[in-house]
Design a protein around this motif. Structure first.
Motif, PDB file in Angstrom:
ATOM      1  N   ILE B  83       0.408  -1.446  -0.439  1.00 62.15           N
ATOM      2  CA  ILE B  83       0.197   0.107  -0.113  1.00 62.15           C
ATOM      3  C   ILE B  83       1.003   1.530   0.130  1.00 62.15           C
ATOM      4  O   ILE B  83       1.411   1.436   1.294  1.00 62.15           O
ATOM      5  N   CYS B  84       0.535   1.696  -0.957  1.00 65.04           N
ATOM      6  CA  CYS B  84       1.142   3.162  -1.086  1.00 65.04           C
ATOM      7  C   CYS B  84       0.671   4.444  -0.200  1.00 65.04           C
ATOM      8  O   CYS B  84      -0.732   4.565  -0.940  1.00 65.04           O
ATOM      9  N   VAL B  85       1.296   4.775   0.418  1.00 68.43           N
ATOM     10  CA  VAL B  85      -0.029   6.235   1.158  1.00 68.43           C
ATOM     11  C   VAL B  85       0.943   7.132   0.723  1.00 68.43           C
ATOM     12  O   VAL B  85       1.868   8.232   0.613  1.00 68.43           O
ATOM     13  N   VAL B  86      -0.271   8.214   0.020  1.00 67.11           N
ATOM     14  CA  VAL B  86       0.412   9.307  -0.519  1.00 67.11           C
ATOM     15  C   VAL B  86      -0.668  11.199   0.259  1.00 67.11           C
ATOM     16  O   VAL B  86      -1.982  10.213   1.176  1.00 67.11           O
ATOM     17  N   GLU B  87      -0.453  11.751   0.268  1.00 60.82           N
ATOM     18  CA  GLU B  87      -0.996  13.085   0.969  1.00 60.82           C
ATOM     19  C   GLU B  87      -2.198  13.532   0.373  1.00 60.82           C
ATOM     20  O   GLU B  87      -3.666  13.622   0.756  1.00 60.82           O
ATOM     21  N   ASP B  88      -2.547  13.368  -0.904  1.00 59.42           N
ATOM     22  CA  ASP B  88      -3.174  13.690  -1.785  1.00 59.42           C
ATOM     23  C   ASP B  88      -3.691  12.538  -3.370  1.00 59.42           C
ATOM     24  O   ASP B  88      -2.875  12.586  -3.321  1.00 59.42           O
ATOM     25  N   VAL B  89      -5.170  13.198  -4.191  1.00 58.22           N
ATOM     26  CA  VAL B  89      -4.815  12.002  -5.266  1.00 58.22           C
ATOM     27  C   VAL B  89      -3.794  12.653  -6.822  1.00 58.22           C
ATOM     28  O   VAL B  89      -3.845  11.845  -7.048  1.00 58.22           O
ATOM     29  N   GLU B  90      -3.508  14.090  -6.107  1.00 53.00           N
ATOM     30  CA  GLU B  90      -2.948  14.515  -7.381  1.00 53.00           C
ATOM     31  C   GLU B  90      -1.698  13.493  -7.500  1.00 53.00           C
ATOM     32  O   GLU B  90      -0.416  13.186  -7.884  1.00 53.00           O
ATOM     33  N   ASP B  91      -0.876  13.340  -5.667  1.00 52.56           N
ATOM     34  CA  ASP B  91       0.430  13.088  -5.631  1.00 52.56           C
ATOM     35  C   ASP B  91      -0.441  11.228  -6.022  1.00 52.56           C
ATOM     36  O   ASP B  91       1.104  10.674  -6.905  1.00 52.56           O
ATOM     37  N   LEU B  92      -0.750  10.625  -6.462  1.00 55.09           N
ATOM     38  CA  LEU B  92      -0.925   9.540  -6.390  1.00 55.09           C
ATOM     39  C   LEU B  92      -1.011   9.288  -8.127  1.00 55.09           C
ATOM     40  O   LEU B  92      -0.896   8.516  -8.382  1.00 55.09           O
ATOM     41  N   TRP B  93      -2.100  10.394  -8.322  1.00 61.15           N
ATOM     42  CA  TRP B  93      -1.338  10.877  -9.691  1.00 61.15           C
ATOM     43  C   TRP B  93      -0.577  10.524 -10.339  1.00 61.15           C
ATOM     44  O   TRP B  93       0.424   9.922 -11.687  1.00 61.15           O
ATOM     45  N   ALA B  94       0.543  11.518  -9.914  1.00 62.33           N
ATOM     46  CA  ALA B  94       1.909  11.694 -10.391  1.00 62.33           C
ATOM     47  C   ALA B  94       2.386   9.614 -10.192  1.00 62.33           C
ATOM     48  O   ALA B  94       3.240   9.510 -10.714  1.00 62.33           O
ATOM     49  N   MET B  95       2.313   8.960  -8.948  1.00 64.77           N
ATOM     50  CA  MET B  95       3.241   7.912  -8.639  1.00 64.77           C
ATOM     51  C   MET B  95       2.951   6.898 -10.007  1.00 64.77           C
ATOM     52  O   MET B  95       3.266   6.764 -10.404  1.00 64.77           O
ATOM     53  N   GLU B  96       1.524   6.745 -10.248  1.00 70.51           N
ATOM     54  CA  GLU B  96       1.134   6.164 -11.397  1.00 70.51           C
ATOM     55  C   GLU B  96       1.612   6.972 -12.824  1.00 70.51           C
ATOM     56  O   GLU B  96       1.915   5.648 -13.730  1.00 70.51           O
ATOM     57  N   ARG B  97       1.623   7.644 -12.710  1.00 70.63           N
ATOM     58  CA  ARG B  97       2.360   8.426 -14.517  1.00 70.63           C
ATOM     59  C   ARG B  97       3.968   7.524 -14.460  1.00 70.63           C
ATOM     60  O   ARG B  97       4.625   7.813 -15.615  1.00 70.63           O
ATOM     61  N   THR B  98       4.831   7.446 -13.093  1.00 72.50           N
ATOM     62  CA  THR B  98       5.726   6.585 -12.869  1.00 72.50           C
ATOM     63  C   THR B  98       5.545   5.599 -13.403  1.00 72.50           C
ATOM     64  O   THR B  98       6.267   4.774 -14.300  1.00 72.50           O
ATOM     65  N   GLY B  99       5.104   4.513 -13.193  1.00 71.94           N
ATOM     66  CA  GLY B  99       4.654   3.447 -14.579  1.00 71.94           C
ATOM     67  C   GLY B  99       5.085   2.576 -12.818  1.00 71.94           C
ATOM     68  O   GLY B  99       5.428   1.173 -13.533  1.00 71.94           O
ATOM     69  N   ALA B 100       6.293   2.728 -11.994  1.00 74.24           N
ATOM     70  CA  ALA B 100       6.720   1.968 -10.830  1.00 74.24           C
ATOM     71  C   ALA B 100       6.166   0.712  -9.348  1.00 74.24           C
ATOM     72  O   ALA B 100       6.846   0.353  -9.434  1.00 74.24           O
ATOM     73  N   PHE B 101       5.010   1.458  -9.871  1.00 76.47           N
ATOM     74  CA  PHE B 101       4.261   0.963  -8.223  1.00 76.47           C
ATOM     75  C   PHE B 101       2.980   0.364  -9.014  1.00 76.47           C
ATOM     76  O   PHE B 101       2.470   0.709  -9.408  1.00 76.47           O
TER      77      PHE B 101
END
Lengths: 197, 197
Positions: B83-101
Motif C-alpha cells: 500500500i502506497c500512502v500519499v497525501e492527495d489524489v494528485e500525488d497518486l496520479w503522479a505516482m501512477e505516471r511513473t508506472g513504477a508502482f
C-alpha cells in the motif's frame, strides 16, 4: 496507463485550452473542482451551458449580449450621437466600468495588422462606416490601444470617416502614476498636452 | 451598472474560484470561452456535468473514480500486499505516471498539522490502520512530501503500524539535478544514503 479516469482526463484537456491555464494548472483546477462537485463543479457546468446557449454577438456593435441587439444598443437613452470604437469586448467592459461614457459602442474585433494580414474587411470597419452614415452620429471616439497597430487602425478609421468629428483618448500620466516609473514617451506626450491649472 | 450580462458575470465569479485564476484572468478566460461557444464552452459544460455526476471517492483508498471502488482497488493484479500512502489524489496520479508502482494506494487527504488543527481523525489514518489489519499487507510505502508536516505524518503513521514493514521514498539528487543548484539538506541526505556503484 491513464493516471485519471478518461472523462476527467478529457475535462483536463479542455481546461488546458483556457488562457492562463497550462496542462499542470488545468489538472490542479480539475482536481479542485472534483473535490467540490456540488458547490462548484455542477454550478459551473450549468452556468457555462446557460451562457453557451444564450450569449450572442450584437448585430449592431459586436458586444456580447443575450439578444440580437445588446442591452446598450437597445437603450434609447444611449443613442446620444456618440460612438466609442474599441478593439475588443473586454475593452468595452473596461469603458463601462468607468461609468464615464453614455453613448454607444462599436467593437472592431482586433486591429489592423500587416504581420497577421488583418485588413479592414477582417475587422468591422466597413460596418462602422455604414453606421456613421445611417445613424445620426456626431462624434466617433477612438478608444484603441496606444500600440503601433492600435494607432495605425485609428488613423485608418479617421481617414475613412470624413464629415464626422473623430476624437481619440488623451495620452498622459496615469492616475497614481509616478514620473520616475513612466517611460519618456508618456511623459513627453503629457508635457505636450499640458493644460492650465 | 453591470459591464457584462448577468449570466456572464456569474460565470466569471464561479471561474474566479478556480486555483490559478483571479478575477481578471477569470474574466479573460470567460471572454475566450464566449467567443468559442460551440468548440469549447459547450463541450466544457458537458464534460463538467459528466464528471460532476459520475466522479466519486473510492471508499477503500480515497482515489477519484466512477464507482464505489476505484479502478486500481478493483484490479486483482494490484493486490500485491503493498500500500502506497500519499497525501492527495494528485500525488497518486503522479505516482501512477511513473508506472513504477504496481500495488494499491491510500489517500490521506492531507497531512497532520498542528497549525491548521488537523489531527489523525481528520485524515484517513484510522482507515489505513484498519486496512493494514484486514487486508494481507506486507509493506506500507510512505510517499509523503519531504516537508515538516509530511515527515511528522510519516513518523506518526509508522508508530501506529506495528508489525508491518513501513518504508519511505528515498531522498537524494533528483534526476537531471546539478549539485550546485541543490540545497545542502538534499546533498547531505544523498551522501548519507550513498550506494556502491
Amino acid at each position: 496507463m491513464a493516471d485519471a479516469p478518461a472523462d476527467i482526463e478529457s475535462l483536463i484537456a479542455l481546461m488546458a485550452r483556457l488562457p492562463g491555464l497550462g496542462p499542470r494548472s488545468a489538472r490542479r483546477a480539475v482536481l479542485h473542482l472534483v473535490k467540490r462537485r456540488g458547490t462548484l463543479l455542477l454550478p459551473l457546468a450549468d452556468a457555462m451551458r446557460e451562457v453557451g446557449t444564450t450569449a450572442r454577438e450584437c448585430v449592431n456593435c459586436g458586444n456580447i449580449g443575450q439578444h440580437d441587439l445588446c442591452a446598450i444598443c437597445e437603450d434609447d437613452r444611449r443613442r446620444n450621437g456618440q460612438i466609442c470604437v474599441v478593439e475588443d469586448v473586454e475593452d468595452l467592459w473596461a469603458m463601462e466600468r468607468t461609468g464615464a461614457f453614455r453613448g454607444c459602442y462599436h467593437v472592431l474585433g482586433g486591429t489592423l495588422s500587416a504581420l497577421d494580414s488583418i485588413g479592414p474587411d477582417e475587422l468591422r470597419i466597413p460596418h462602422l462606416v455604414r453606421r456613421v452614415e445611417d445613424e445620426r452620429v456626431s462624434e466617433v471616439i477612438l478608444a484603441l490601444g496606444a500600440t503601433v497597430d492600435g494607432q495605425t487602425t485609428a488613423h485608418y478609421i479617421a481617414d475613412r470617416l470624413a464629415g464626422v468629428q473623430v476624437t481619440t483618448l488623451a495620452q498622459g500620466v496615469p492616475v497614481g502614476g509616478e514620473l520616475d516609473y513612466l517611460d519618456e514617451g508618456t511623459i513627453g506626450a503629457a508635457l505636450r498636452a499640458r493644460r492650465a491649472l
